[in-house]
Design a protein around this motif. Structure first.
Motif, PDB file in Angstrom:
ATOM      1  N   ALA A 227     -39.928  -4.147  -5.529  1.00  0.00           N
ATOM      2  CA  ALA A 227     -40.662  -4.005  -4.278  1.00  0.00           C
ATOM      3  C   ALA A 227     -40.160  -2.773  -3.544  1.00  0.00           C
ATOM      4  CB  ALA A 227     -40.503  -5.251  -3.409  1.00  0.00           C
ATOM      5  N   GLU A 231     -34.586  -5.954  -0.065  1.00  0.00           N
ATOM      6  CA  GLU A 231     -34.756  -7.204   0.688  1.00  0.00           C
ATOM      7  C   GLU A 231     -36.097  -7.855   0.364  1.00  0.00           C
ATOM      8  OE1 GLU A 231     -31.763  -4.681   2.366  1.00  0.00           O
ATOM      9  OE2 GLU A 231     -33.904  -4.256   1.994  1.00  0.00           O
ATOM     10  N   ARG A 232     -37.145  -7.041   0.290  1.00  0.00           N
ATOM     11  CA  ARG A 232     -38.465  -7.590  -0.020  1.00  0.00           C
ATOM     12  C   ARG A 232     -38.506  -8.111  -1.456  1.00  0.00           C
ATOM     13  NH1 ARG A 232     -42.654 -10.564   1.313  1.00  0.00           N
ATOM     14  NH2 ARG A 232     -44.593  -9.922   0.284  1.00  0.00           N
ATOM     15  N   GLU A 235     -36.949 -11.477  -1.596  1.00  0.00           N
ATOM     16  CA  GLU A 235     -37.839 -12.457  -0.977  1.00  0.00           C
ATOM     17  C   GLU A 235     -38.939 -12.879  -1.946  1.00  0.00           C
ATOM     18  OE1 GLU A 235     -39.492 -12.668   3.502  1.00  0.00           O
ATOM     19  OE2 GLU A 235     -40.443 -11.089   2.303  1.00  0.00           O
ATOM     20  N   ASP A 316     -48.307  -8.747  -5.126  1.00  0.00           N
ATOM     21  CA  ASP A 316     -46.901  -8.397  -5.316  1.00  0.00           C
ATOM     22  C   ASP A 316     -46.616  -8.069  -6.782  1.00  0.00           C
ATOM     23  OD1 ASP A 316     -46.179  -8.723  -2.632  1.00  0.00           O
ATOM     24  OD2 ASP A 316     -45.774 -10.859  -2.883  1.00  0.00           O
TER      25      ASP A 316
END
Length: 329
Positions: A227, A231-232, A235, A316
């Motif tokens: 990503a 951090e993303r 997640e 995603d």
């Protein structure tokens, strides 16, 4: 770097198998647009959250919606099937889509003991015969049985101008040795093995025995979630990790949402399980994952890196492949 896609056709929670299969076709189209070398679709039987049970049907569907990317099975679970029928199926696909068809060969059951019995009834017996079954399949694909063989005059029609390219898929030294002995390409599933794929791929290349003019060709398959930020990526990965925890417990169905993963009350044992799974995954921003992929390729000597990416949100998943294409293709 050559990059490939392995697609298990995951079903996000709240969606249908049809939606997952349509998404698989879109993923292959994106791979073609971005310059990925190949797209493989897996075979699973009655496993919750996975939609593709018959890769050859999906390959006809996907081949008709793409033009140049190589497409194939990841894998045909050969102990369930007769080599002649497999050769006919993939020869037909290779006739429809010339120069684009791979036939990945595996030995896993792909489902529960009950589903395995329903498919073949003699799975363990056929597993022991796998080397001979692969040799028979190769003879059918190349039409080169000895003249005195029972099948010498049997053709796996239609016979394409360019045969499907056979790959042996595996997760152990045994499969690497067999691929080298047979003189066919080899794919190591690092994402589902605790063995050192780098060592086994080097062994494959060093012990390869040429046959039918073949050369050693290998790929390493890893689980990746990329990503824009680390951090993303963490997640997004949480939903995939929770899905695997629930699968291990025989609970849940589709890939849970990120929100569900955030709220899930993990036990200490489950937290430990998640940490172990993360150690075998590549999770991060594009530069971080790029460095990890380059390091794995250098260590293993793999000709290609293949990635399997499972997320709840299809956007995603597309973005993960898109970001890495920008870095590496």
């Amino acid at each position: 770097m050559k990059l490939g896609m392995l697609d298990q056709s995951p079903i996000p929670a709240g969606q249908t198998a049809r939606e997952a299969l349509v998404a698989s076709a879109r993923l292959a189209q994106l791979g073609e647009e971005l310059g990925y070398t190949r797209y493989w679709i897996a075979e699973h039987h009655d496993l919750q959250g996975l939609a593709s049970s018959v890769p050859e049907v999906m390959l006809g569907y996907i081949g008709a919606q793409t033009k140049s990317i190589r497409i194939g099975s990841g894998a045909v679970l050969l102990p369930h099937y007769r080599p002649y029928k497999v050769a006919e199926t993939y020869n037909l696909l290779a006739t429809l889509f010339p120069g684009r068809i791979d036939i990945g060969i595996g030995r896993a059951p792909g489902g529960s003991a009950e589903a395995t019995t329903a498919l073949s009834g003699r799975f363990l017996e056929e597993v022991w015969k796998l080397p001979d079954s692969i040799r028979e399949l190769l003879h059918f694909l190349h039409g080169d049985f000895p003249e005195d063989h029972l099948y010498a005059k049997v053709k796996a029609a239609p016979v394409p101008d360019i045969p499907p390219e056979p790959w042996l898929l595996g997760t152990s030294g045994k499969s690497a040795k067999l691929a080298a002995e047979l003189g066919i390409s080899y794919a190591f599933g690092q994402f589902m093995s605790d063995k050192n794929g780098a060592d086994l791929l080097r062994m494959y290349h060093e012990s390869f025995q040429g046959g039918r003019g073949a050369r050693p060709q290998s790929l390493l398959t890893v689980s990746v979630i990329c990503a824009e930020t680390a951090e993303r990526a963490e997640e997004i990965a949480a939903s995939s990790l929770l899905w695997r925890v629930l699968q291990a417990k025989g609970e849940g169905s589709g890939v849970p949402s990120i929100e569900e993963a955030k709220l899930y009350p993990y036990s200490p044992e489950e937290q430990s399980m998640v940490q172990q799974m993360k150690e075998s995954m590549l999770i991060g921003d594009p530069q971080t994952v790029k460095k990890q992929l380059l390091s794995l390729r250098e260590a293993s000597g793999a000709d290609e890196m293949m990635m399997v990416t499972i997320t709840h949100d299809f956007a995603d998943r597309l973005q993960s492949y898109r970001l890495l294409a920008r870095e590496l293709l």
